[in-house]
Design a protein around this motif. Structure first.
Motif, mmCIF file in Angstrom:
data_model
loop_
_atom_site.group_PDB
_atom_site.id
_atom_site.type_symbol
_atom_site.label_atom_id
_atom_site.label_comp_id
_atom_site.label_asym_id
_atom_site.label_seq_id
_atom_site.Cartn_x
_atom_site.Cartn_y
_atom_site.Cartn_z
ATOM 1 N N SER A 42 75.316 66.969 -9.334
ATOM 2 C CA SER A 42 76.356 65.944 -9.167
ATOM 3 C C SER A 42 75.859 64.863 -8.207
ATOM 4 O O SER A 42 74.803 65.016 -7.573
ATOM 5 N N PHE A 43 76.655 63.810 -8.048
ATOM 6 C CA PHE A 43 76.288 62.750 -7.098
ATOM 7 C C PHE A 43 76.229 63.307 -5.678
ATOM 8 O O PHE A 43 75.350 62.953 -4.891
ATOM 9 N N GLU A 44 77.151 64.247 -5.358
ATOM 10 C CA GLU A 44 77.158 64.846 -4.021
ATOM 11 C C GLU A 44 75.894 65.673 -3.781
ATOM 12 O O GLU A 44 75.356 65.703 -2.678
ATOM 13 N N VAL A 45 75.430 66.338 -4.828
ATOM 14 C CA VAL A 45 74.182 67.114 -4.725
ATOM 15 C C VAL A 45 73.014 66.163 -4.455
ATOM 16 O O VAL A 45 72.157 66.433 -3.608
ATOM 17 N N ILE A 46 72.999 65.069 -5.172
ATOM 18 C CA ILE A 46 71.928 64.077 -4.988
ATOM 19 C C ILE A 46 71.898 63.591 -3.537
ATOM 20 O O ILE A 46 70.830 63.520 -2.912
ATOM 21 N N LYS A 47 73.083 63.299 -2.986
ATOM 22 C CA LYS A 47 73.147 62.825 -1.597
ATOM 23 C C LYS A 47 72.645 63.892 -0.617
ATOM 24 O O LYS A 47 71.907 63.602 0.320
ATOM 25 N N GLU A 48 73.052 65.125 -0.853
ATOM 26 C CA GLU A 48 72.633 66.219 0.039
ATOM 27 C C GLU A 48 71.113 66.412 -0.015
ATOM 28 O O GLU A 48 70.459 66.563 1.020
ATOM 29 N N ILE A 49 70.539 66.374 -1.199
ATOM 30 C CA ILE A 49 69.081 66.545 -1.320
ATOM 31 C C ILE A 49 68.369 65.389 -0.619
ATOM 32 O O ILE A 49 67.378 65.597 0.094
ATOM 33 N N ALA A 50 68.876 64.185 -0.816
ATOM 34 C CA ALA A 50 68.268 63.024 -0.161
ATOM 35 C C ALA A 50 68.287 63.211 1.361
ATOM 36 O O ALA A 50 67.275 62.972 2.030
ATOM 37 N N ASP A 51 69.407 63.690 1.894
ATOM 38 C CA ASP A 51 69.506 63.924 3.345
ATOM 39 C C ASP A 51 68.519 64.994 3.795
ATOM 40 O O ASP A 51 67.824 64.840 4.785
ATOM 41 N N VAL A 52 68.495 66.088 3.061
ATOM 42 C CA VAL A 52 67.660 67.224 3.452
ATOM 43 C C VAL A 52 66.178 66.846 3.428
ATOM 44 O O VAL A 52 65.401 67.256 4.296
ATOM 45 N N LEU A 53 65.782 66.052 2.440
ATOM 46 C CA LEU A 53 64.351 65.711 2.315
ATOM 47 C C LEU A 53 63.985 64.386 2.992
ATOM 48 O O LEU A 53 62.798 64.039 3.059
ATOM 49 N N GLY A 54 64.988 63.669 3.469
ATOM 50 C CA GLY A 54 64.699 62.402 4.135
ATOM 51 C C GLY A 54 64.187 61.335 3.177
ATOM 52 O O GLY A 54 63.284 60.557 3.500
ATOM 53 N N ILE A 55 64.761 61.308 1.969
ATOM 54 C CA ILE A 55 64.397 60.292 0.971
ATOM 55 C C ILE A 55 65.688 59.613 0.501
ATOM 56 O O ILE A 55 66.779 59.990 0.930
ATOM 57 N N THR A 56 65.575 58.628 -0.391
ATOM 58 C CA THR A 56 66.784 57.930 -0.826
ATOM 59 C C THR A 56 67.425 58.639 -2.031
ATOM 60 O O THR A 56 66.751 59.357 -2.776
ATOM 61 N N SER A 57 68.716 58.381 -2.206
ATOM 62 C CA SER A 57 69.431 58.932 -3.366
ATOM 63 C C SER A 57 68.814 58.411 -4.661
ATOM 64 O O SER A 57 68.775 59.124 -5.677
ATOM 65 N N GLU A 58 68.327 57.175 -4.632
ATOM 66 C CA GLU A 58 67.719 56.586 -5.837
ATOM 67 C C GLU A 58 66.457 57.350 -6.234
ATOM 68 O O GLU A 58 66.183 57.549 -7.419
ATOM 69 N N GLU A 59 65.699 57.773 -5.237
ATOM 70 C CA GLU A 59 64.485 58.550 -5.543
ATOM 71 C C GLU A 59 64.864 59.882 -6.195
ATOM 72 O O GLU A 59 64.196 60.346 -7.118
ATOM 73 N N VAL A 60 65.935 60.485 -5.703
ATOM 74 C CA VAL A 60 66.382 61.754 -6.289
ATOM 75 C C VAL A 60 66.878 61.510 -7.719
ATOM 76 O O VAL A 60 66.496 62.212 -8.657
ATOM 77 N N LEU A 61 67.695 60.490 -7.885
ATOM 78 C CA LEU A 61 68.269 60.182 -9.198
ATOM 79 C C LEU A 61 67.179 59.906 -10.236
ATOM 80 O O LEU A 61 67.281 60.325 -11.392
ATOM 81 N N GLY A 62 66.126 59.226 -9.817
ATOM 82 C CA GLY A 62 65.023 58.916 -10.733
ATOM 83 C C GLY A 62 64.419 60.179 -11.332
ATOM 84 O O GLY A 62 64.092 60.227 -12.523
ATOM 85 N N VAL A 63 64.300 61.212 -10.529
ATOM 86 C CA VAL A 63 63.735 62.478 -11.022
ATOM 87 C C VAL A 63 64.764 63.225 -11.876
ATOM 88 O O VAL A 63 64.437 63.771 -12.932
ATOM 89 N N VAL A 64 66.013 63.215 -11.433
ATOM 90 C CA VAL A 64 67.075 63.904 -12.191
ATOM 91 C C VAL A 64 67.175 63.346 -13.611
ATOM 92 O O VAL A 64 67.311 64.105 -14.577
ATOM 93 N N THR A 65 67.089 62.039 -13.738
ATOM 94 C CA THR A 65 67.275 61.434 -15.056
ATOM 95 C C THR A 65 66.004 61.476 -15.902
ATOM 96 O O THR A 65 66.059 61.280 -17.105
ATOM 97 N N PHE A 66 64.851 61.756 -15.272
ATOM 98 C CA PHE A 66 63.604 61.817 -16.038
ATOM 99 C C PHE A 66 63.444 63.172 -16.727
ATOM 100 O O PHE A 66 63.006 63.250 -17.868
ATOM 101 N N TYR A 67 63.786 64.239 -16.037
ATOM 102 C CA TYR A 67 63.558 65.585 -16.574
ATOM 103 C C TYR A 67 64.832 66.150 -17.194
ATOM 104 O O TYR A 67 65.887 66.168 -16.550
ATOM 105 N N THR A 68 64.705 66.629 -18.437
ATOM 106 C CA THR A 68 65.904 67.097 -19.133
ATOM 107 C C THR A 68 66.408 68.435 -18.607
ATOM 108 O O THR A 68 67.526 68.831 -18.911
ATOM 109 N N MET A 69 65.592 69.158 -17.829
ATOM 110 C CA MET A 69 66.072 70.475 -17.369
ATOM 111 C C MET A 69 67.090 70.371 -16.235
ATOM 112 O O MET A 69 67.702 71.360 -15.874
#
Ligand code: FES
Length: 160
Positions: A42-69
Motif C-alpha cells: 500500500s502507499f503506507e507501506v511504501i512510506k514506511e520502507i522509504a523511512d526505514v531505508l532512508g530513500i524516497t517514496s518515489e524510489e520505492v514506487l519505481g520498484v513496486v511498479t516494475f516487478y509484477t511479484m
C-alpha cells in the motif's frame, strides 16, 4: 490504514542492509518482507520502507511498479499464477489459463469474493523444461495436465 514493520521484520531488513555498502539495495527484500506482513504494498507501506531505508517514496514506487511479484492490492489467500509464455503455451498453458479462469470466474488480477483465490497470467517463471506450469503462492506445480490442475485446485478449495 497506517503500516509499521514488526520488530522482527525490522531486524530482518537490518540484516539485509548489512549485505551492502548502502541501504538502498535492501529494497527488494524489504518489499518482500512487507508483502508477507501486509499482504500487499500500500502507499503506507511504501512510506514506511522509504523511512526505514532512508530513500524516497518515489524510489520505492519505481520498484513496486516494475516487478509484477509485488501486489498493489490484496490478492487471494491462494494466488494462482498461470504461465502462458512460449514453452508453457506450446504445452497447453492457455488451456490451463482458461480452465482456471472459468473455474473461479476470474480474469487477470481478479480475486474471488471470499478472498480465497486470485489469478494472474504470468510470463516465464523459469520452469520451461517442465512446462506447463503454474505457481500458487511460492509453490511451483509442473508437468501439468488439466486433470492435475483440477485436483490441485479442488484440494485448495476444501482446505482452510
Ligand atoms: S515458459 Fe512457462 S515457465 Fe518458462
Amino acid at each position: 490504514m497506517s503500516f509499521k514493520f514488526t520488530e522482527q521484520n525490522l531486524q530482518r531488513i537490518e540484516q539485509e542492509t548489512k549485505k551492502y555498502p548502502v541501504r538502498k539495495p535492501a529494497l527488494m527484500a524489504a518489499l518482500y518482507i512487507a508483502q508477507e506482513q501486509n499482504g500487499f504494498i500500500s502507499f503506507e507501506v511504501i512510506k514506511e520502507i522509504a523511512d526505514v531505508l532512508g530513500i524516497t517514496s518515489e524510489e520505492v514506487l519505481g520498484v513496486v511498479t516494475f516487478y509484477t511479484m509485488y501486489h498493489q492490492k490484496q490478492m487471494g489467500k491462494y494466488h494462482i499464477q498461470v504461465c502462458t509464455n512460449v514453452s508453457c503455451m506450446l504445452r497447453g498453458g492457455f488451456e490451463i489459463w482458461d480452465q482456471v479462469k472459468n473455474k473461479f470466474g476470474l480474469d487477470h488480477m481478479g480475486v474471488t469474493e471470499d478472498k480465497k483465490f486470485s489469478l494472474e497470467e504470468v510470463e516465464c517463471m523459469g520452469s520451461c523444461g517442465s512446462a506447463p506450469m503454474i505457481a500458487i503462492n511460492e509453490d511451483f506445480y509442473e508437468n501439468l495436465s488439466k486433470e492435475k490442475v483440477d485436483e490441485i485446485l479442488e484440494s485448495l478449495r476444501s482446505a482452510n
